[in-house]
Design a protein around this motif. Structure first.
Motif, PDB file in Angstrom:
ATOM      1  N   ASN A 149      34.987  31.802  43.216  1.00  0.00           N
ATOM      2  CA  ASN A 149      34.140  32.741  42.679  1.00  0.00           C
ATOM      3  C   ASN A 149      32.797  31.954  42.224  1.00  0.00           C
ATOM      4  O   ASN A 149      32.741  30.927  42.223  1.00  0.00           O
ATOM      5  CB  ASN A 149      34.714  33.543  41.620  1.00  0.00           C
ATOM      6  N   ALA A 150      31.819  32.912  41.914  1.00  0.00           N
ATOM      7  CA  ALA A 150      30.482  32.181  41.390  1.00  0.00           C
ATOM      8  C   ALA A 150      30.559  31.370  40.022  1.00  0.00           C
ATOM      9  O   ALA A 150      31.080  31.856  39.058  1.00  0.00           O
ATOM     10  CB  ALA A 150      29.525  33.287  41.022  1.00  0.00           C
ATOM     11  N   GLY A 151      30.342  30.096  40.142  1.00  0.00           N
ATOM     12  CA  GLY A 151      30.573  29.298  39.064  1.00  0.00           C
ATOM     13  C   GLY A 151      31.962  28.718  38.624  1.00  0.00           C
ATOM     14  O   GLY A 151      32.326  28.159  37.863  1.00  0.00           O
ATOM     15  N   ALA A 152      33.053  28.805  39.567  1.00  0.00           N
ATOM     16  CA  ALA A 152      34.358  28.586  39.263  1.00  0.00           C
ATOM     17  C   ALA A 152      35.044  28.860  37.998  1.00  0.00           C
ATOM     18  O   ALA A 152      35.626  28.209  37.419  1.00  0.00           O
ATOM     19  CB  ALA A 152      34.556  27.120  39.680  1.00  0.00           C
ATOM     20  N   ARG A 153      34.622  30.094  37.626  1.00  0.00           N
ATOM     21  CA  ARG A 153      35.042  30.732  36.210  1.00  0.00           C
ATOM     22  C   ARG A 153      36.532  31.297  36.352  1.00  0.00           C
ATOM     23  O   ARG A 153      36.614  31.982  37.120  1.00  0.00           O
ATOM     24  CB  ARG A 153      34.137  31.563  35.579  1.00  0.00           C
ATOM     25  N   VAL A 154      37.139  31.203  35.230  1.00  0.00           N
ATOM     26  CA  VAL A 154      38.311  31.780  35.137  1.00  0.00           C
ATOM     27  C   VAL A 154      38.290  32.997  34.515  1.00  0.00           C
ATOM     28  O   VAL A 154      38.132  33.305  33.241  1.00  0.00           O
ATOM     29  CB  VAL A 154      39.428  30.968  34.165  1.00  0.00           C
ATOM     30  N   THR A 155      38.093  34.202  35.296  1.00  0.00           N
ATOM     31  CA  THR A 155      37.959  35.543  34.817  1.00  0.00           C
ATOM     32  C   THR A 155      39.143  36.329  34.688  1.00  0.00           C
ATOM     33  O   THR A 155      40.171  35.657  35.188  1.00  0.00           O
ATOM     34  CB  THR A 155      36.913  36.081  35.967  1.00  0.00           C
ATOM     35  N   ASP A 156      38.996  37.730  34.417  1.00  0.00           N
ATOM     36  CA  ASP A 156      40.301  38.376  34.392  1.00  0.00           C
ATOM     37  C   ASP A 156      41.050  38.524  35.683  1.00  0.00           C
ATOM     38  O   ASP A 156      42.186  38.396  35.837  1.00  0.00           O
ATOM     39  CB  ASP A 156      40.233  39.645  33.740  1.00  0.00           C
ATOM     40  N   ASP A 157      40.170  38.542  36.712  1.00  0.00           N
ATOM     41  CA  ASP A 157      40.725  38.675  38.150  1.00  0.00           C
ATOM     42  C   ASP A 157      41.394  37.301  38.499  1.00  0.00           C
ATOM     43  O   ASP A 157      42.241  37.270  39.480  1.00  0.00           O
ATOM     44  CB  ASP A 157      39.475  38.901  38.917  1.00  0.00           C
ATOM     45  N   THR A 158      40.889  36.082  38.042  1.00  0.00           N
ATOM     46  CA  THR A 158      41.327  34.947  38.609  1.00  0.00           C
ATOM     47  C   THR A 158      42.493  34.699  37.931  1.00  0.00           C
ATOM     48  O   THR A 158      43.777  34.285  38.469  1.00  0.00           O
ATOM     49  CB  THR A 158      40.392  33.667  37.897  1.00  0.00           C
ATOM     50  N   LEU A 159      42.655  35.182  36.694  1.00  0.00           N
ATOM     51  CA  LEU A 159      44.026  35.074  35.788  1.00  0.00           C
ATOM     52  C   LEU A 159      44.976  36.058  36.566  1.00  0.00           C
ATOM     53  O   LEU A 159      46.210  35.667  36.784  1.00  0.00           O
ATOM     54  CB  LEU A 159      43.852  35.543  34.343  1.00  0.00           C
ATOM     55  N   ARG A 160      44.862  37.216  36.877  1.00  0.00           N
ATOM     56  CA  ARG A 160      45.467  38.019  37.606  1.00  0.00           C
ATOM     57  C   ARG A 160      46.145  37.312  39.030  1.00  0.00           C
ATOM     58  O   ARG A 160      47.182  37.344  39.184  1.00  0.00           O
ATOM     59  CB  ARG A 160      44.958  39.401  38.111  1.00  0.00           C
ATOM     60  N   THR A 161      45.257  36.659  39.687  1.00  0.00           N
ATOM     61  CA  THR A 161      45.484  36.252  40.746  1.00  0.00           C
ATOM     62  C   THR A 161      46.548  35.043  40.602  1.00  0.00           C
ATOM     63  O   THR A 161      47.448  34.655  41.339  1.00  0.00           O
ATOM     64  CB  THR A 161      44.385  35.703  41.562  1.00  0.00           C
ATOM     65  N   LEU A 162      46.048  34.121  39.447  1.00  0.00           N
ATOM     66  CA  LEU A 162      46.777  32.875  39.174  1.00  0.00           C
ATOM     67  C   LEU A 162      48.269  33.560  38.899  1.00  0.00           C
ATOM     68  O   LEU A 162      49.357  32.876  39.304  1.00  0.00           O
ATOM     69  CB  LEU A 162      46.571  32.332  37.955  1.00  0.00           C
TER      70      LEU A 162
END
Length: 176
Positions: free
Chosen positions: A69-82
């Motif tokens: 994602n833009a900036g390699a940030r750990v967003t809520d969606d990133t956490l969901r995917t993890l």
């Protein structure tokens, strides 16, 4: 006179990529690859096209789950995917890898980006969070903590951060 149904369609904006796929399928060898991360790695990195995530870490297709994602940030969606990757796709460790000269780390906050898009394109983007932060190491530390303390991820999940240098290709562990 009616139009022919077998006429060639006019050129389109995706012809180059769809055309390249014809060559790709001639040498395609990933059929049957399992959906698990063979090396147990999830990599969170930026969408920047200067980043080749597999090559830079000595990985091959199937070794890791790549979240961009833009900036390699750990967003809520990133956490969901993890969460899905850990419990369903063989992920046993997470590396968060932002990069040098990142646009999302070059501005003070989201307001700067919102104002730029509004002034340049007339589009109001204030309904979106871009997660910009010009303190890249501070943002990385925050993101690592989000993963480490997420209630749905296993306690003790190995989590690390590093910075990728887009000019040298070097990955430097952040030690956070």
């Amino acid at each position: 006179m009616s139009a022919s149904t077998d006429a060639t369609p006019p050129p389109g904006p995706f012809d180059d990529v769809f055309g390249a796929n014809a060559a790709y399928i001639e040498e395609f060898s990933l059929g049957g690859l399992k959906p698990l991360a063979a090396r147990g790695l999830a990599l969170v990195t930026c969408m920047d096209s200067r980043i080749e995530p597999l090559d830079m870490l000595g990985l091959k297709p199937g070794d890791a789950k790549i979240l961009r994602n833009a900036g390699a940030r750990v967003t809520d969606d990133t956490l969901r995917t993890l969460v899905l990757a850990v419990y369903l796709l063989g992920v046993e460790r997470v590396l968060v890898l932002p990069h040098t000269r990142c646009k999302m780390a070059s501005v003070e906050n989201d307001d700067v980006v919102h104002d730029l898009i509004m002034s340049e394109y007339g589009v109001d983007t204030r309904s979106l969070e871009f997660h910009t932060d010009n303190d890249q190491l501070g943002a990385l530390k925050h993101d690592l903590e989000r993963i480490r303390h997420h209630p749905l991820l296993p306690k003790g999940l190995p989590v690390a951060g590093a910075i990728y240098d887009v000019d040298s290709g070097k990955v430097t562990p952040a030690g956070l």
